[in-house]
Design a protein around this motif. Structure first.
Motif, mmCIF file in Angstrom:
data_model
loop_
_atom_site.group_PDB
_atom_site.id
_atom_site.type_symbol
_atom_site.label_atom_id
_atom_site.label_comp_id
_atom_site.label_asym_id
_atom_site.label_seq_id
_atom_site.Cartn_x
_atom_site.Cartn_y
_atom_site.Cartn_z
ATOM 1 N N ILE A 1 0.886 -1.277 0.012
ATOM 2 C CA ILE A 1 0.096 0.095 -0.022
ATOM 3 C C ILE A 1 0.893 1.102 0.099
ATOM 4 N N PHE A 2 0.716 2.129 -0.837
ATOM 5 C CA PHE A 2 1.632 3.041 -1.207
ATOM 6 C C PHE A 2 1.333 4.136 -0.090
ATOM 7 N N SER A 3 2.410 4.828 0.326
ATOM 8 C CA SER A 3 2.101 6.122 1.158
ATOM 9 C C SER A 3 2.469 7.439 0.438
ATOM 10 N N GLY A 4 2.033 8.499 0.115
ATOM 11 C CA GLY A 4 2.224 9.552 -0.701
ATOM 12 C C GLY A 4 3.625 9.827 -0.805
ATOM 13 N N GLY A 5 3.928 10.591 -1.774
ATOM 14 C CA GLY A 5 5.286 11.013 -1.853
ATOM 15 C C GLY A 5 6.042 10.356 -2.952
ATOM 16 N N GLU A 6 5.980 9.029 -2.827
ATOM 17 C CA GLU A 6 6.780 8.229 -3.937
ATOM 18 C C GLU A 6 5.939 7.977 -5.064
ATOM 19 N N ARG A 7 5.578 8.917 -6.039
ATOM 20 C CA ARG A 7 4.996 9.092 -7.200
ATOM 21 C C ARG A 7 5.371 7.649 -8.176
ATOM 22 N N ARG A 8 6.774 7.548 -8.166
ATOM 23 C CA ARG A 8 7.394 6.726 -9.205
ATOM 24 C C ARG A 8 6.804 5.191 -9.043
ATOM 25 N N HIS A 9 6.510 4.810 -7.738
ATOM 26 C CA HIS A 9 6.023 3.411 -7.656
ATOM 27 C C HIS A 9 4.659 3.476 -7.786
ATOM 28 N N ILE A 10 3.926 4.251 -7.537
ATOM 29 C CA ILE A 10 2.570 4.505 -7.633
ATOM 30 C C ILE A 10 2.280 4.470 -9.315
ATOM 31 N N ASP A 11 3.013 5.048 -10.015
ATOM 32 C CA ASP A 11 2.787 5.291 -11.417
ATOM 33 C C ASP A 11 3.301 3.868 -12.003
ATOM 34 N N LEU A 12 4.191 3.107 -11.395
ATOM 35 C CA LEU A 12 4.668 1.902 -12.017
ATOM 36 C C LEU A 12 3.580 0.904 -11.927
ATOM 37 N N TRP A 13 2.840 0.933 -10.927
ATOM 38 C CA TRP A 13 1.930 -0.264 -10.766
ATOM 39 C C TRP A 13 0.395 0.123 -11.320
#
Ligand code: GLC
Length: 439
Positions: free
Chosen positions: A77-89
């Motif tokens: 579960i992503f926490s805010g800030g790290e857009r790179r991982h969020i955009d990857l998944w």
């Protein structure tokens, strides 16, 4: 170790957990893993129950924020800030993903029922009943999803679609499957011409941990490409499976699932709730199906390819996890205990190595290809105890605690000299250290 040393160790462990607390959930390690991981939070809660029961409950409840409407619990579960991982998944491409939180699209070993159960053991009966009732619907949905989605032929063993799902990311059986069936041509070319160095520009992990302690660039690239394939089908296994080159009935995962199912039955019983009959049937089928992974020639259990139906003959730490499943016959238990004690296999000075010492893959500092990890030690200790191997369990517990006391709350350890490796201040090492001290 004496009482004072243990108290000091526990204090250090508590500090690590407090430092990684993000208010309601805990990150595995501040820099390397800045989000919430599924089986990490389960191990963390198992330790936290000795420190603060309410906080331990919150850790598990926070996992349910990420649960998909089809029941799937995501591994991150992503926490805010790290857009790179969020955009990857891009979890939003699936109609089942939650709207208000970004997650991955795959799962991880189902430790949740064990964690819920263990926390309940710290409560008096009425409170325990309430806690189990609260968590039961999510657990039932998750276990139903595992069988409906990942056991399409109802054979009793669930399959995984990405190595990250097994939790032992670059463990040899997955690497060999990948090499055999699913390494795209362009990655082979990059490997052949030794061009993989540029990947370091995009890797986050090797900025925090020496590259020799992580998976190789080619493995990382292959995993990224496997992830893209899942994403293209919006993480829909039904759409993926007919074309999947890469589907494994993973030994570690299925052992943990079988144990989790037993816990789920206990939780339901205490809560006074009956489980859906088709779920009970599926759970019972699993217990019997584990025997299909036994190989008489080697005298070991292995993972199996879902596609070819062949066992993947690679010994790893998963070899010992049928002990944790609790459903194997006594002669096989004895055989696994023997492997644990064998010098050329798992009996290193700082046990238990994640692949046997005599494996061609063995590398003492490389992630899941050699180092000793505290979570797998915890599972083995638990397994030894349930089969009455108390002395062996006590020795492994003592060595695990000494290793952590000597080297710190690291992610993993060199099994030959006990040196620390991976991330520092690692949460599940801290949490399970606390749990072992209290056992
Ligand atoms: C690594 C481990 C995985 C764990 C994650 C977060 O990827 O292989 O099992 O959940 O780190 O700690």
């Amino acid at each position: 170790m004496d009482k004072e040393q243990l108290a000091e160790l526990e204090q250090q462990a508590r500090e690590v957990l407090a430092g990684n607390d993000r208010g309601g959930f805990t990150v595995p390690a501040a820099n390397l893993y800045p989000h919430q991981w599924l089986w990490d939070s389960c191990f963390i809660a198992i330790g936290l129950r000795h420190v603060d029961l309410e906080r331990a409950k919150a850790e598990l409840k926070s996992l349910l924020r990420g649960q998909w409407s089809n029941g799937m619990l995501p591994n991150i579960i992503f926490s805010g800030g790290e857009r790179r991982h969020i955009d990857l998944w891009r979890s939003w491409i699936s109609p089942y993903a939650p709207d208000d939180v970004a997650t991955s699209g795959i799962t991880q070993p189902p430790m949740l029922a064990e964690a819920v159960y263990q926390i309940g053991q710290k409560m008096k009966l009425p409170e325990r009943r309430g806690w189990y009732k609260e968590m039961l619907p999510a657990l039932i949905d998750y276990h139903r999803w595992l069988y409906n989605d990942r056991d399409p032929h109802q054979q009793g063993l669930v399959l995984l679609l990405h190595p990250y799902e097994c939790g032992l990311d670059n463990t040899p059986p997955w690497i060999s499957e990948l090499r055999k069936h699913s390494l795209p041509g362009w990655i082979r070319l990059i490997e052949k011409f030794r061009l993989s160095g540029f990947i370091n520009l995009f890797r986050r992990d090797t900025k925090h941990v020496p590259p020799g302690q992580r998976m190789s660039n080619v493995e990382a690239l292959a995993y990224w490409s496997a992830l893209r394939r899942l994403r293209r089908k919006a993480y829909n296994s039904e759409a993926l499976l007919p074309r999947a080159l890469f589907a494994v009935e993973d030994l570690a995962f299925n052992c943990i699932l079988i144990r989790a199912s037993k816990r789920l039955k206990q939780i339901a019983k205490t809560a006074g709730h009956s489980l859906p009959p088709e779920l009970t049937e599926a759970m019972n089928r699993s217990e019997n199906a584990l025997a299909q992974l036994w190989d008489d020639v080697h005298g070991e259990y292995f993972s199996r390819s879902f596609v070819s139906h062949k066992l993947i003959e690679e010994s790893t730490i998963a070899t010992l996890l049928p002990l944790y499943s609790g459903v194997i016959p006594p002669d096989r238990v004895a055989r696994l205990v023997d492997l644990l004690k064998r010098q050329r296999m798992f009996s290193s000075r700082w046990p238990v190595p994640s692949v046997p010492l005599n494996s061609p893959h063995f590398d003492p500092e490389k992630y899941w290809q050699g180092p000793s990890w505290v979570n797998t030690n915890w599972l083995i200790i638990n397994g030894l105890k349930q089969y009455g191997y108390e002395a062996e369990a006590a020795i492994l517990k003592e060595r695990t605690l000494k290793m952590v006391a000597k080297s710190g709350m690291y992610e993993y350890f060199n099994p030959l000299n006990g040196h620390p490796a991976g991330a520092a201040s690692f949460s599940w090492t801290a949490a399970l250290t606390i749990d072992l001290i209290h056992q």
